[in-house]
Design an enzyme around this catalytic site. Structure first.
Site, PDB file in Angstrom:
ATOM      1  N   THR A 128      15.375  25.340 -26.622  1.00 25.09           N
ATOM      2  CA  THR A 128      15.276  24.077 -25.371  1.00 25.09           C
ATOM      3  C   THR A 128      15.840  24.308 -24.081  1.00 25.09           C
ATOM      4  O   THR A 128      16.501  25.505 -23.942  1.00 25.09           O
ATOM      5  CB  THR A 128      16.426  23.102 -25.959  1.00 25.09           C
ATOM      6  OG1 THR A 128      16.796  22.162 -25.132  1.00 25.09           O
ATOM      7  CG2 THR A 128      17.874  23.771 -26.300  1.00 25.09           C
ATOM      8  N   ASP A 129      15.450  23.608 -23.172  1.00 28.46           N
ATOM      9  CA  ASP A 129      15.791  23.832 -21.761  1.00 28.46           C
ATOM     10  C   ASP A 129      17.276  23.700 -21.634  1.00 28.46           C
ATOM     11  O   ASP A 129      17.720  24.101 -20.336  1.00 28.46           O
ATOM     12  CB  ASP A 129      15.002  23.059 -20.861  1.00 28.46           C
ATOM     13  CG  ASP A 129      15.086  21.720 -20.916  1.00 28.46           C
ATOM     14  OD1 ASP A 129      15.663  21.098 -21.948  1.00 28.46           O
ATOM     15  OD2 ASP A 129      14.585  20.859 -20.018  1.00 28.46           O
ATOM     16  N   GLU A 130      17.972  22.863 -22.461  1.00 29.31           N
ATOM     17  CA  GLU A 130      19.316  22.651 -22.381  1.00 29.31           C
ATOM     18  C   GLU A 130      20.284  23.811 -22.336  1.00 29.31           C
ATOM     19  O   GLU A 130      21.459  23.705 -21.858  1.00 29.31           O
ATOM     20  CB  GLU A 130      19.981  21.729 -23.342  1.00 29.31           C
ATOM     21  CG  GLU A 130      19.244  20.311 -23.272  1.00 29.31           C
ATOM     22  CD  GLU A 130      19.924  19.499 -24.310  1.00 29.31           C
ATOM     23  OE1 GLU A 130      20.803  19.486 -24.545  1.00 29.31           O
ATOM     24  OE2 GLU A 130      19.242  18.362 -24.597  1.00 29.31           O
ATOM     25  N   TYR A 155      25.814  20.824 -28.960  1.00 32.70           N
ATOM     26  CA  TYR A 155      24.241  21.092 -29.373  1.00 32.70           C
ATOM     27  C   TYR A 155      23.549  22.461 -28.429  1.00 32.70           C
ATOM     28  O   TYR A 155      23.218  23.260 -28.982  1.00 32.70           O
ATOM     29  CB  TYR A 155      23.396  19.852 -29.122  1.00 32.70           C
ATOM     30  CG  TYR A 155      21.803  20.253 -29.222  1.00 32.70           C
ATOM     31  CD1 TYR A 155      21.232  20.752 -30.410  1.00 32.70           C
ATOM     32  CD2 TYR A 155      21.308  20.152 -27.948  1.00 32.70           C
ATOM     33  CE1 TYR A 155      19.820  20.933 -30.224  1.00 32.70           C
ATOM     34  CE2 TYR A 155      19.754  20.202 -27.879  1.00 32.70           C
ATOM     35  CZ  TYR A 155      19.118  20.734 -28.949  1.00 32.70           C
ATOM     36  OH  TYR A 155      18.026  21.153 -29.063  1.00 32.70           O
ATOM     37  N   LYS A 159      22.420  26.032 -29.731  1.00 38.94           N
ATOM     38  CA  LYS A 159      21.016  26.609 -29.613  1.00 38.94           C
ATOM     39  C   LYS A 159      21.131  28.019 -28.562  1.00 38.94           C
ATOM     40  O   LYS A 159      20.187  28.993 -28.949  1.00 38.94           O
ATOM     41  CB  LYS A 159      20.147  25.475 -28.666  1.00 38.94           C
ATOM     42  CG  LYS A 159      19.646  24.220 -29.604  1.00 38.94           C
ATOM     43  CD  LYS A 159      18.965  24.686 -30.763  1.00 38.94           C
ATOM     44  CE  LYS A 159      17.618  24.995 -30.436  1.00 38.94           C
ATOM     45  NZ  LYS A 159      16.731  25.276 -31.658  1.00 38.94           N
TER      46      LYS A 159
HETATM   47  P1  NAD Z   1      14.600  16.621 -35.433  1.00 35.69           P
HETATM   48  O1  NAD Z   1      15.867  16.527 -35.669  1.00 35.69           O
HETATM   49  O2  NAD Z   1      13.668  15.796 -35.325  1.00 35.69           O
HETATM   50  O3  NAD Z   1      14.234  17.646 -36.621  1.00 35.69           O
HETATM   51  C1  NAD Z   1      14.678  18.663 -37.223  1.00 35.69           C
HETATM   52  C2  NAD Z   1      14.380  18.943 -38.749  1.00 35.69           C
HETATM   53  O4  NAD Z   1      15.080  20.335 -39.274  1.00 35.69           O
HETATM   54  C3  NAD Z   1      14.379  18.002 -39.646  1.00 35.69           C
HETATM   55  O5  NAD Z   1      13.355  17.922 -40.625  1.00 35.69           O
HETATM   56  C4  NAD Z   1      15.735  18.672 -40.519  1.00 35.69           C
HETATM   57  O6  NAD Z   1      15.500  17.882 -42.019  1.00 35.69           O
HETATM   58  C5  NAD Z   1      15.473  19.854 -40.636  1.00 35.69           C
HETATM   59  N1  NAD Z   1      16.652  20.824 -41.020  1.00 35.69           N
HETATM   60  C6  NAD Z   1      17.843  20.541 -40.233  1.00 35.69           C
HETATM   61  N2  NAD Z   1      18.868  21.436 -40.667  1.00 35.69           N
HETATM   62  C7  NAD Z   1      18.303  22.136 -41.458  1.00 35.69           C
HETATM   63  C8  NAD Z   1      18.598  23.078 -42.363  1.00 35.69           C
HETATM   64  N3  NAD Z   1      19.896  23.597 -42.251  1.00 35.69           N
HETATM   65  N4  NAD Z   1      17.474  23.644 -43.059  1.00 35.69           N
HETATM   66  C9  NAD Z   1      16.170  23.292 -43.417  1.00 35.69           C
HETATM   67  N5  NAD Z   1      16.022  22.209 -42.419  1.00 35.69           N
HETATM   68  C10 NAD Z   1      16.964  21.716 -41.720  1.00 35.69           C
HETATM   69  O7  NAD Z   1      14.229  17.856 -34.234  1.00 35.69           O
HETATM   70  P2  NAD Z   1      13.209  18.084 -33.268  1.00 35.69           P
HETATM   71  O8  NAD Z   1      13.450  17.071 -32.327  1.00 35.69           O
HETATM   72  O9  NAD Z   1      11.826  18.058 -33.999  1.00 35.69           O
HETATM   73  O10 NAD Z   1      13.330  19.566 -32.696  1.00 35.69           O
HETATM   74  C11 NAD Z   1      12.882  20.885 -33.149  1.00 35.69           C
HETATM   75  C12 NAD Z   1      13.336  22.034 -32.621  1.00 35.69           C
HETATM   76  O11 NAD Z   1      12.916  21.862 -31.205  1.00 35.69           O
HETATM   77  C13 NAD Z   1      14.752  22.035 -32.291  1.00 35.69           C
HETATM   78  O12 NAD Z   1      15.052  23.565 -32.743  1.00 35.69           O
HETATM   79  C14 NAD Z   1      15.214  21.752 -31.058  1.00 35.69           C
HETATM   80  O13 NAD Z   1      16.363  22.549 -30.695  1.00 35.69           O
HETATM   81  C15 NAD Z   1      14.026  21.939 -30.448  1.00 35.69           C
HETATM   82  N6  NAD Z   1      13.618  21.237 -29.049  1.00 35.69           N
HETATM   83  C16 NAD Z   1      13.455  19.999 -29.344  1.00 35.69           C
HETATM   84  C17 NAD Z   1      12.995  19.140 -28.222  1.00 35.69           C
HETATM   85  C18 NAD Z   1      13.052  17.532 -28.080  1.00 35.69           C
HETATM   86  O14 NAD Z   1      12.770  16.989 -27.169  1.00 35.69           O
HETATM   87  N7  NAD Z   1      13.206  17.127 -29.502  1.00 35.69           N
HETATM   88  C19 NAD Z   1      12.939  19.912 -26.917  1.00 35.69           C
HETATM   89  C20 NAD Z   1      13.061  21.174 -27.007  1.00 35.69           C
HETATM   90  C21 NAD Z   1      13.209  21.959 -28.070  1.00 35.69           C
HETATM   91  O1  DAU Z   2      15.574  18.835 -23.073  1.00 38.90           O
HETATM   92  C1  DAU Z   2      15.396  19.187 -24.450  1.00 38.90           C
HETATM   93  C2  DAU Z   2      16.273  18.442 -25.205  1.00 38.90           C
HETATM   94  O2  DAU Z   2      15.690  17.015 -25.186  1.00 38.90           O
HETATM   95  C3  DAU Z   2      16.177  18.580 -26.930  1.00 38.90           C
HETATM   96  O3  DAU Z   2      16.729  20.051 -26.836  1.00 38.90           O
HETATM   97  C4  DAU Z   2      17.026  17.895 -27.572  1.00 38.90           C
HETATM   98  O4  DAU Z   2      16.719  18.195 -28.891  1.00 38.90           O
HETATM   99  C5  DAU Z   2      16.357  16.349 -27.428  1.00 38.90           C
HETATM  100  O5  DAU Z   2      17.403  15.341 -28.159  1.00 38.90           O
HETATM  101  C6  DAU Z   2      16.620  15.901 -26.044  1.00 38.90           C
HETATM  102  O6  DAU Z   2      18.007  15.973 -25.520  1.00 38.90           O
HETATM  103  P1  DAU Z   2      18.562  14.810 -24.686  1.00 38.90           P
HETATM  104  O7  DAU Z   2      20.035  14.571 -25.006  1.00 38.90           O
HETATM  105  O8  DAU Z   2      17.910  14.909 -23.283  1.00 38.90           O
HETATM  106  O9  DAU Z   2      17.574  13.542 -25.450  1.00 38.90           O
HETATM  107  P2  DAU Z   2      17.902  11.917 -25.634  1.00 38.90           P
HETATM  108  O10 DAU Z   2      16.831  11.518 -26.222  1.00 38.90           O
HETATM  109  O11 DAU Z   2      19.201  11.724 -26.632  1.00 38.90           O
HETATM  110  O12 DAU Z   2      18.428  11.236 -24.416  1.00 38.90           O
HETATM  111  C7  DAU Z   2      17.380  11.296 -23.256  1.00 38.90           C
HETATM  112  C8  DAU Z   2      18.324  10.654 -22.188  1.00 38.90           C
HETATM  113  O13 DAU Z   2      18.302   9.393 -22.310  1.00 38.90           O
HETATM  114  C9  DAU Z   2      19.669  11.288 -21.944  1.00 38.90           C
HETATM  115  O14 DAU Z   2      19.987  11.384 -20.544  1.00 38.90           O
HETATM  116  C10 DAU Z   2      20.393  10.405 -22.475  1.00 38.90           C
HETATM  117  C11 DAU Z   2      19.837   9.080 -22.235  1.00 38.90           C
HETATM  118  N1  DAU Z   2      20.004   8.004 -23.431  1.00 38.90           N
HETATM  119  C12 DAU Z   2      19.667   8.143 -24.575  1.00 38.90           C
HETATM  120  C13 DAU Z   2      19.934   7.304 -25.515  1.00 38.90           C
HETATM  121  C14 DAU Z   2      19.618   7.731 -27.165  1.00 38.90           C
HETATM  122  C15 DAU Z   2      19.857   6.527 -22.984  1.00 38.90           C
HETATM  123  O15 DAU Z   2      20.302   6.179 -21.580  1.00 38.90           O
HETATM  124  N2  DAU Z   2      20.406   5.605 -23.969  1.00 38.90           N
HETATM  125  C16 DAU Z   2      20.232   5.999 -25.220  1.00 38.90           C
HETATM  126  O16 DAU Z   2      20.077   4.971 -26.070  1.00 38.90           O
END
Ligand code: NAD
Ligand code: DAU
Length: 342
Positions: A128-130, A155, A159
């Site tokens: 992630t960019d975080e 988190y 990562k």
């Molecule tokens: P998600 O939470 O939707 O899915 C995570 C999946 O991993 C689930 O299916 C869960 O059951 C599985 N899992 C969790 N713990 C596990 C374990 N111990 N063993 C096996 N499976 C397990 O997550 P996502 O949003 O799809 O993110 C996927 C990846 O991308 C993550 O590594 C996250 O850090 C990264 N990422 C997410 C975003 C975003 O915006 N969602 C952005 C950048 C990077």
């Molecule tokens: O940048 C990549 C990341 O983006 C990933 O690594 C994470 O897995 C993914 O969850 C996401 O993280 P954020 O914390 O940015 O996403 P989230 O959807 O939780 O929140 C997005 C923005 O919206 C953040 O500034 C918090 C805000 N927010 C979130 C929720 C759930 C609200 O204002 N209201 C809400 O109800």
């Protein structure tokens, strides 16, 4: 660093029942039918078998934990590449209970690295960019591959730790790994705890969207399909040892996203609630993906956020049976963790 231009034939996808992993599996099965896909997923609260229902007969699905060294070794020895999506992924949960984030994002990654090391298997690590921390508002600065790591919360710290393990295993043990760090994804199959699907499903239910604090925080939105096309490209053509940043120049503040959603649902612009802010809330993320574009020729296909948002809203309207079972528990968790109207 070496460049590999090889298409894997049998891929282990961890976290393939989660949001991005499931979309990745759909992409591979539909676009590259000759590639065998094995999914390893623990089916935590975030995993959903139904996300793979339409491709179920074309993949092997294993329910299990990436921290289970025996299981992981057995699966890794049978494939020629691993794409590691599995993670605890939600910032708010990491603030309420960091422990599962340590286990999955650090120890789980270590377990996978030991297996790919033992069997000489190509490994792509989805991050992630975080890990880079946050940026000031209204600043031309964006994250690049050389921005120093500076994670803010549990988190992103876990990562970042996972990424560091990958780098160490690459240098010390010769693991053939790449890392990608992507910005905020949106699209189908995203859990209703996350910002965009939470507000879409609130609006479908006639509940006012919830904005954390003042809503000035900026996220750099990318459609999940664009992320996954980049991951596949890096896996097939990326340089081993390299990190690639993935982003689609989609910077928007949260208030603007809520305004767009309200408009799409035909609601007044002020029909949302401001609620308790997230502790340590990162101010702004912005990704410079020019290296990926230049070196691997990737470009995003979703260029209009409003179009992408509309198709995502349509998906949630059409797939209520997919998200409905999680909605009540998710909102109860937000209340339990102290979310209140400002
Ligand atoms: P998600 O939470 O939707 O899915 C995570 C999946 O991993 C689930 O299916 C869960 O059951 C599985 N899992 C969790 N713990 C596990 C374990 N111990 N063993 C096996 N499976 C397990 O997550 P996502 O949003 O799809 O993110 C996927 C990846 O991308 C993550 O590594 C996250 O850090 C990264 N990422 C997410 C975003 C975003 O915006 N969602 C952005 C950048 C990077
Ligand atoms: O940048 C990549 C990341 O983006 C990933 O690594 C994470 O897995 C993914 O969850 C996401 O993280 P954020 O914390 O940015 O996403 P989230 O959807 O939780 O929140 C997005 C923005 O919206 C953040 O500034 C918090 C805000 N927010 C979130 C929720 C759930 C609200 O204002 N209201 C809400 O109800």
């Amino acid at each position: 660093m070496s460049t590999e231009a090889t298409t894997p034939t049998r891929v282990l996808v961890t976290g393939g029942a989660g949001f991005i992993g499931a979309n990745f599996v759909h992409h591979i099965v539909n676009r590259y039918p000759n590639v065998d896909v094995v999914v390893l997923d623990a089916l935590t609260y975030a995993g959903n078998r139904e996300s793979l229902a339409t491709v179920r007969s074309r993949i092997e699905f294993v329910v299990g934990d990436i921290g289970d060294a025996g299981l992981v070794d057995d699966l890794v020895r049978r494939v020629d590449a691993v794409v590691h999506f599995a993670a605890e992924s939600h910032n708010d949960n990491s603030l309420a209970d960091p422990r599962p984030f340590i286990d999955t994002n650090i120890v789980g990654t270590f377990t996978l690295l030991q297996a790919v090391r033992a069997h000489g298997v190509r490994y792509h690590h989805v991050s992630t960019d975080e890990v880079y921390g946050d940026l000031p508002l209204a600043d031309p600065l964006r994250f690049t591959e050389s921005t120093p790591y500076n994670p803010s919360g549990p988190y992103s710290a876990t990562k970042a730790a996972g990424d560091m393990l990958v780098r160490a295993w690459t240098r010390s043990f010769g693991v053939r790994a790449t890392i990608s760090n992507c910005s905020n994804n949106y699209g189908p199959y995203q859990h209703v705890e996350k910002f965009i699907p939470r507000q879409i499903t609130n609006l479908i239910d006639g509940i006012r969207p919830r904005l954390y604090g003042a809503g000035t925080n900026v996220r750099d939105w990318i459609h999940v399909e664009d992320h996954n096309r980049a991951v596949w490209r890096v896996l097939c053509a990326g340089s081993v040892g390299r990190t690639y940043l993935i982003g689609a120049n989609g910077e928007l503040d949260n208030r603007t996203v809520i305004a767009a959603l309200l408009e799409e649902f035909g609601r007044a612009p002020d029909e949302f609630d401001q609620v308790t802010d997230r502790p340590g809330h990162d101010v702004r993320y912005a990704v410079d993906s020019s290296a990926l574009r230049r070196e691997l020729g990737w470009t995003p296909q979703y260029l209009d956020f409003r179009d992408g948002l509309r198709s995502t809203i349509r998906w949630y309207r059409d797939n209520e049976q997919w998200w409905r079972p999680d909605k009540v528990a998710t909102e109860a968790a937000y209340r339990r963790n102290g979310e209140t109207r400002l």
